[in-house]
Design a protein around this motif. Structure first.
Motif, short mmCIF file in Angstrom:
data_model
loop_
_atom_site.label_atom_id
_atom_site.label_comp_id
_atom_site.label_asym_id
_atom_site.label_seq_id
_atom_site.Cartn_x
_atom_site.Cartn_y
_atom_site.Cartn_z
N GLU A 1 19.61 0.38 -1.97
CA GLU A 1 19.07 1.43 -1.13
C GLU A 1 17.69 1.83 -1.62
O GLU A 1 17.42 1.83 -2.84
N LEU A 2 16.85 2.19 -0.67
CA LEU A 2 15.50 2.68 -0.98
C LEU A 2 15.46 4.17 -0.73
O LEU A 2 15.83 4.64 0.35
N PHE A 3 15.01 4.92 -1.73
CA PHE A 3 14.81 6.36 -1.62
C PHE A 3 13.33 6.68 -1.78
O PHE A 3 12.61 5.99 -2.52
N ALA A 4 12.89 7.72 -1.11
CA ALA A 4 11.54 8.24 -1.33
C ALA A 4 11.56 9.12 -2.58
O ALA A 4 12.44 9.97 -2.73
N ASP A 5 10.63 8.90 -3.48
CA ASP A 5 10.60 9.60 -4.76
C ASP A 5 10.06 11.02 -4.58
O ASP A 5 8.87 11.21 -4.35
N SER A 6 10.93 12.01 -4.71
CA SER A 6 10.52 13.40 -4.51
C SER A 6 9.56 13.89 -5.59
O SER A 6 8.89 14.91 -5.41
N ALA B 1 0.84 -1.20 0.00
CA ALA B 1 0.00 0.00 0.00
C ALA B 1 0.88 1.25 0.00
O ALA B 1 1.98 1.25 0.56
N SER B 2 0.38 2.32 -0.61
CA SER B 2 1.07 3.61 -0.57
C SER B 2 0.04 4.72 -0.62
O SER B 2 -1.05 4.55 -1.17
N ILE C 1 5.49 6.74 5.63
CA ILE C 1 4.78 5.50 5.97
C ILE C 1 4.81 4.55 4.78
O ILE C 1 5.00 3.34 4.93
N SER C 2 4.66 5.11 3.59
CA SER C 2 4.68 4.29 2.37
C SER C 2 6.03 3.61 2.16
O SER C 2 6.11 2.54 1.55
N GLN C 3 7.12 4.22 2.66
CA GLN C 3 8.43 3.57 2.56
C GLN C 3 8.44 2.32 3.45
O GLN C 3 9.00 1.29 3.09
N GLY C 4 7.82 2.45 4.61
CA GLY C 4 7.76 1.31 5.52
C GLY C 4 6.94 0.15 5.00
O GLY C 4 7.31 -1.02 5.17
N THR C 5 5.82 0.46 4.33
CA THR C 5 4.99 -0.63 3.79
C THR C 5 5.78 -1.44 2.77
O THR C 5 5.71 -2.67 2.73
N PHE C 6 6.57 -0.74 1.95
CA PHE C 6 7.41 -1.38 0.94
C PHE C 6 8.45 -2.28 1.60
O PHE C 6 8.64 -3.45 1.22
N LEU C 7 9.13 -1.76 2.61
CA LEU C 7 10.20 -2.51 3.27
C LEU C 7 9.69 -3.80 3.90
O LEU C 7 10.37 -4.83 3.87
N GLU C 8 8.51 -3.75 4.48
CA GLU C 8 7.98 -4.96 5.13
C GLU C 8 7.64 -6.02 4.10
O GLU C 8 7.89 -7.22 4.32
N TYR C 9 7.09 -5.63 2.96
CA TYR C 9 6.82 -6.60 1.90
C TYR C 9 8.12 -7.23 1.41
O TYR C 9 8.18 -8.44 1.13
N VAL C 10 9.17 -6.42 1.27
CA VAL C 10 10.46 -6.94 0.85
C VAL C 10 10.98 -7.97 1.86
O VAL C 10 11.46 -9.04 1.48
N SER C 11 10.86 -7.66 3.13
CA SER C 11 11.35 -8.57 4.18
C SER C 11 10.60 -9.89 4.17
O SER C 11 11.20 -10.97 4.29
N GLN D 1 7.73 7.08 11.61
CA GLN D 1 6.80 7.04 10.48
C GLN D 1 7.07 5.81 9.62
O GLN D 1 6.14 5.10 9.23
N VAL D 2 8.34 5.56 9.31
CA VAL D 2 8.68 4.40 8.48
C VAL D 2 8.32 3.10 9.20
O VAL D 2 7.72 2.19 8.62
N ARG D 3 8.65 3.02 10.48
CA ARG D 3 8.37 1.80 11.23
C ARG D 3 6.86 1.56 11.35
O ARG D 3 6.41 0.40 11.36
N SER D 4 6.08 2.62 11.44
CA SER D 4 4.62 2.43 11.50
C SER D 4 4.10 1.89 10.17
O SER D 4 3.14 1.12 10.13
#
Length: 399
Positions: A88-93, A67-68, A109-119, A319-322
């Protein structure tokens, strides 16, 4: 003879009306793109990620399904040229939504959702994914857009290990959001326990509300927030800008909103897409605002429970961890036969929303914490349609 003449005239008139209706339907279907192949759905195929021999890209293809905010998919992947197991993961400006998200909290928060799916995907496929948040330090907030481009959200280092079957992995391929109707019955005790026990951190909490005054209070806050947002032109304009009205637009852009977001599927989807394409005013201005409020009130009123993630502070790390926790919450809900729909409006931080934001925080984060996510929860009556996803290689910029 006169009766026969009248019958013939009626028959001709009805045939003419039917011909017009069939022609109109045919036009709408063609304009919608009924015969176009939905390339924007390819990333949902379980074989899609396996096309990529680089494990970093393969895992990123799973992260893409997370989700994002606004379905912007605001992720940039930079592959380490020296280490084939690091990226590395960057937030797209370029995918900021300053109207609805002026401080880029939802972006984080959207960066965190991505990271958890990757894990989770790494675990299933035999890769340990070590995630280091903000390895080069946090952002320069006064120059945020440039800082997003220069400093990674996370560095991910993979290690080869024995695959471990993840109970959540199959649910990566389910739509993350369901805006449709939920069953009226409350969650079971076991469902509540499983969801509320997901969090293992002392500085974050997951709570599920489904009883009495709290349930009605949250419905009131979220309903007020929807009305406020509908009246803020710059926020609604952001939504209009990323709305994809037909198959050609969805295949071209592959992010943002479409009519599937309201649960419209099948022939109805194409008819509605054709109408909105031919008559764009149906999805703009006052008409869009009214439709938005009507849809929001229907969803909120049909909510047997609400889930909330609260962090002790509002740092970028929190925010990322949430977001990571929200992904796990979503997947666990799917495993339990439940669905979620984020209701982020009451948590938005622009001036017009200040009163609602303060009220909901006073009620549910009075100790100074921040409500990072609020979502309705329940057993869905129907499966939600899949939403657009970009080609994963768009996330990997050419050097």
């Amino acid at each position: 003879m006169k009766r026969k003449g009248r019958r013939r005239a009626v028959f001709i008139a009805l045939a003419g009306i039917l011909t017009l209706l069939l022609t109109a339907v045919a036009v709408l279907l063609v304009v919608s793109g009924v015969f176009a192949k939905p390339h924007y759905l390819q990333p949902w195929e379980q074989g899609y990620a396996q096309r990529f021999t680089d494990p970093r890209v393969e895992l990123a293809a799973h992260g893409l399904l997370a989700a994002s905010g606004h379905n912007m998919q605001p992720w940039v992947i930079r592959l380490d040229e020296q280490n084939p197991m690091s990226f590395e993961l960057f937030a797209d400006s370029q995918r900021l939504t300053p109207g609805a998200d002026p401080y880029a909290r939802q972006l984080m928060i959207s960066q965190g959702t991505f990271l958890e799916y990757v894990s989770i995907a790494g675990e299933q496929l035999g890769y340990g994914a070590e995630v280091e948040l903000f390895p080069e330090g946090e952002y320069e907030e006064k120059n945020l857009a440039d800082s997003l481009d220069m400093k990674p959200v996370a560095r991910i280092t993979l290690t080869k290990q024995a695959p471990v079957a993840s109970r959540l992995y199959p649910y990566l391929f389910r739509p993350d959001t369901n805006r449709g109707a939920y069953r009226e019955e409350p969650l079971t005790g076991e469902q509540l326990r499983q969801l509320q026990n997901l969090n293992e951190s002392k500085d974050m909490t997951v709570s599920v509300t489904q009883d009495g005054p709290d349930l009605e209070r949250i419905k009131e806050y979220t309903s007020k927030a929807a009305v406020v947002e509908a009246g803020v032109e710059r926020v609604m304009q952001e939504t209009e800008t990323i709305f994809r009205s037909n198959e050609a637009q969805k295949n071209k852009y592959r992010y943002g909103f479409s009519v599937e977001g309201q649960g419209t599927a099948g022939i109805k989807r194409h008819l509605l897409q054709g109408l909105v394409t031919l008559f764009p005013s149906l999805n703009r201005g006052e008409a869009a605002a009214k439709q938005y409020i009507t849809s929001a009130e229907a969803s909120i009123g049909n909510s047997p429970a609400f889930a909330m993630i609260v962090t002790a502070d509002n740092s970028r790390v929190s925010q990322v961890r949430s977001g990571m926790l929200y992904s796990r919450l979503t997947l666990e809900a799917h495993r339990l036969g439940l669905a979620l729909q984020p209701l982020s409006q009451a948590l938005e931080e622009y001036d017009e929303m200040k009163q609602v934001y303060s009220s909901i925080h006073h009620s549910y984060a009075a100790s100074g914490g921040t409500i990072q996510m609020l979502a309705r929860v329940g057993a869905p009556l129907k499966e939600a349609p899949l939403s657009m996803r970009r080609n994963v290689m768009e996330l990997v910029p050419a050097e």
